[in-house]
Design an enzyme around this catalytic site. Structure first.
Site, PDB file in Angstrom:
ATOM      1  N   HIS A   1     -26.725 -59.254  60.502  1.00 19.82           N
ATOM      2  CA  HIS A   1     -25.534 -58.857  59.757  1.00 19.82           C
ATOM      3  C   HIS A   1     -25.627 -57.381  59.374  1.00 19.82           C
ATOM      4  O   HIS A   1     -26.702 -56.790  59.353  1.00 19.82           O
ATOM      5  CB  HIS A   1     -25.429 -59.618  58.428  1.00 19.82           C
ATOM      6  CG  HIS A   1     -25.367 -61.095  58.526  1.00 19.82           C
ATOM      7  ND1 HIS A   1     -24.190 -61.796  58.399  1.00 19.82           N
ATOM      8  CD2 HIS A   1     -26.335 -62.027  58.688  1.00 19.82           C
ATOM      9  CE1 HIS A   1     -24.446 -63.099  58.483  1.00 19.82           C
ATOM     10  NE2 HIS A   1     -25.736 -63.263  58.661  1.00 19.82           N
TER      11      HIS A   1
ATOM     12  N   GLU B   1     -29.684 -59.166  56.816  1.00 21.30           N
ATOM     13  CA  GLU B   1     -28.648 -58.169  56.556  1.00 21.30           C
ATOM     14  C   GLU B   1     -29.252 -56.778  56.690  1.00 21.30           C
ATOM     15  O   GLU B   1     -30.293 -56.486  56.085  1.00 21.30           O
ATOM     16  CB  GLU B   1     -28.094 -58.325  55.133  1.00 21.30           C
ATOM     17  CG  GLU B   1     -27.380 -59.629  54.867  1.00 21.30           C
ATOM     18  CD  GLU B   1     -25.886 -59.571  55.224  1.00 21.30           C
ATOM     19  OE1 GLU B   1     -25.442 -58.545  55.783  1.00 21.30           O
ATOM     20  OE2 GLU B   1     -25.187 -60.571  54.928  1.00 21.30           O
TER      21      GLU B   1
ATOM     22  N   HIS C   1     -23.437 -61.656  63.537  1.00 20.78           N
ATOM     23  CA  HIS C   1     -22.510 -62.511  62.786  1.00 20.78           C
ATOM     24  C   HIS C   1     -21.193 -62.668  63.542  1.00 20.78           C
ATOM     25  O   HIS C   1     -20.588 -63.747  63.574  1.00 20.78           O
ATOM     26  CB  HIS C   1     -22.285 -61.913  61.398  1.00 20.78           C
ATOM     27  CG  HIS C   1     -21.722 -62.859  60.402  1.00 20.78           C
ATOM     28  ND1 HIS C   1     -21.349 -62.478  59.143  1.00 20.78           N
ATOM     29  CD2 HIS C   1     -21.459 -64.200  60.472  1.00 20.78           C
ATOM     30  CE1 HIS C   1     -20.882 -63.532  58.484  1.00 20.78           C
ATOM     31  NE2 HIS C   1     -20.932 -64.576  59.259  1.00 20.78           N
TER      32      HIS C   1
ATOM     33  N   ASP D   1     -19.274 -57.810  61.743  1.00 20.81           N
ATOM     34  CA  ASP D   1     -20.610 -57.215  61.610  1.00 20.81           C
ATOM     35  C   ASP D   1     -21.616 -57.865  62.571  1.00 20.81           C
ATOM     36  O   ASP D   1     -21.394 -58.998  62.988  1.00 20.81           O
ATOM     37  CB  ASP D   1     -21.101 -57.352  60.144  1.00 20.81           C
ATOM     38  CG  ASP D   1     -21.283 -58.798  59.691  1.00 20.81           C
ATOM     39  OD1 ASP D   1     -20.318 -59.582  59.784  1.00 20.81           O
ATOM     40  OD2 ASP D   1     -22.399 -59.142  59.265  1.00 20.81           O
TER      41      ASP D   1
HETATM   42 ZN   LIG Z   1     -22.294 -60.964  58.119  1.00 21.63          ZN
END
Ligand SMILES: [Zn+2]
Length: 193
Positions: free
Chosen positions: A38, A120, A159, A169
């Protein structure tokens, strides 16, 4: 760089850990066979604040920024967050289910949170991620592949791949070529040992 994961706790060794309440048990214990990449930044497009950590630990101040009023009550998390300078934070043990993917599907299996690990990167869809982020991400990925053999090179996705109608993303800025090149180098090195 070699990273280690404690299999019993599902935690990276020597990494900052901030407990997120936003997690629960995986429906099938030990089923971990997808890695989801992400991109996130808070406020959107700004780097360097602690607001992503605040979001994942339910401590985001809704009055700090107009955008935060909309998301402060959202219960989300990821297993890891990799900052622009490469610093890694963990929020949820890998053995537990983090809440990062939302409504999602990979190869006809829904609810990717059930069986995936979410990482992330601090960034946006359109600003180049940093070299140290790729290096840290690759090093973590190799450690995850060793600890959870269900994660293979074919089972690493963005993602946007598992929620294409909702999410963009990590975006066009994410250099899959660079990431895979680093991964291959690390994996070759490992096999030489
Ligand atoms: Zn995401």
């Amino acid at each position: 760089m070699i990273m280690q994961i404690q299999p019993q706790t599902g935690l990276l060794v020597d990494v900052k850990y901030s407990h997120s309440p936003n997690f629960d048990e995986r429906p099938v214990t030990g089923q971990i066979d997808l890695l989801v990449i992400h991109g996130i930044s808070l406020p959107p497009g700004e780097f360097g604040s602690d607001d992503v950590m605040a979001l994942f630990t339910n401590t985001l101040n809704p009055q700090k920024h107009p955008y935060f009023a909309h998301i402060a009550e959202v219960k989300v998390s990821s297993h890891l967050f990799i900052r622009r300078d490469g610093e890694i934070h963990q929020f949820v043990p890998f053995t537990k289910r983090a809440w990062h993917a939302g409504k999602s599907q990979f190869q006809a299996r829904e609810n990717c949170n059930d069986y995936s690990i979410g990482i992330e990167l601090e960034g946006t869809d359109t600003v180049a991620y940093t070299e140290i982020q790729y290096q840290q991400l690759a090093a973590v990925t190799v450690a995850l592949m060793q600890t959870y053999p269900g994660i293979t090179l074919e089972r690493i996705v963005g993602h946007s791949d598992i929620a294409p109608l909702r999410k963009t993303d990590p975006g066009e800025a994410f250099a899959w070529d660079r990431y895979r090149q680093l991964l291959n180098e690390l994996l070759v090195d490992q096999h030489r040992i």
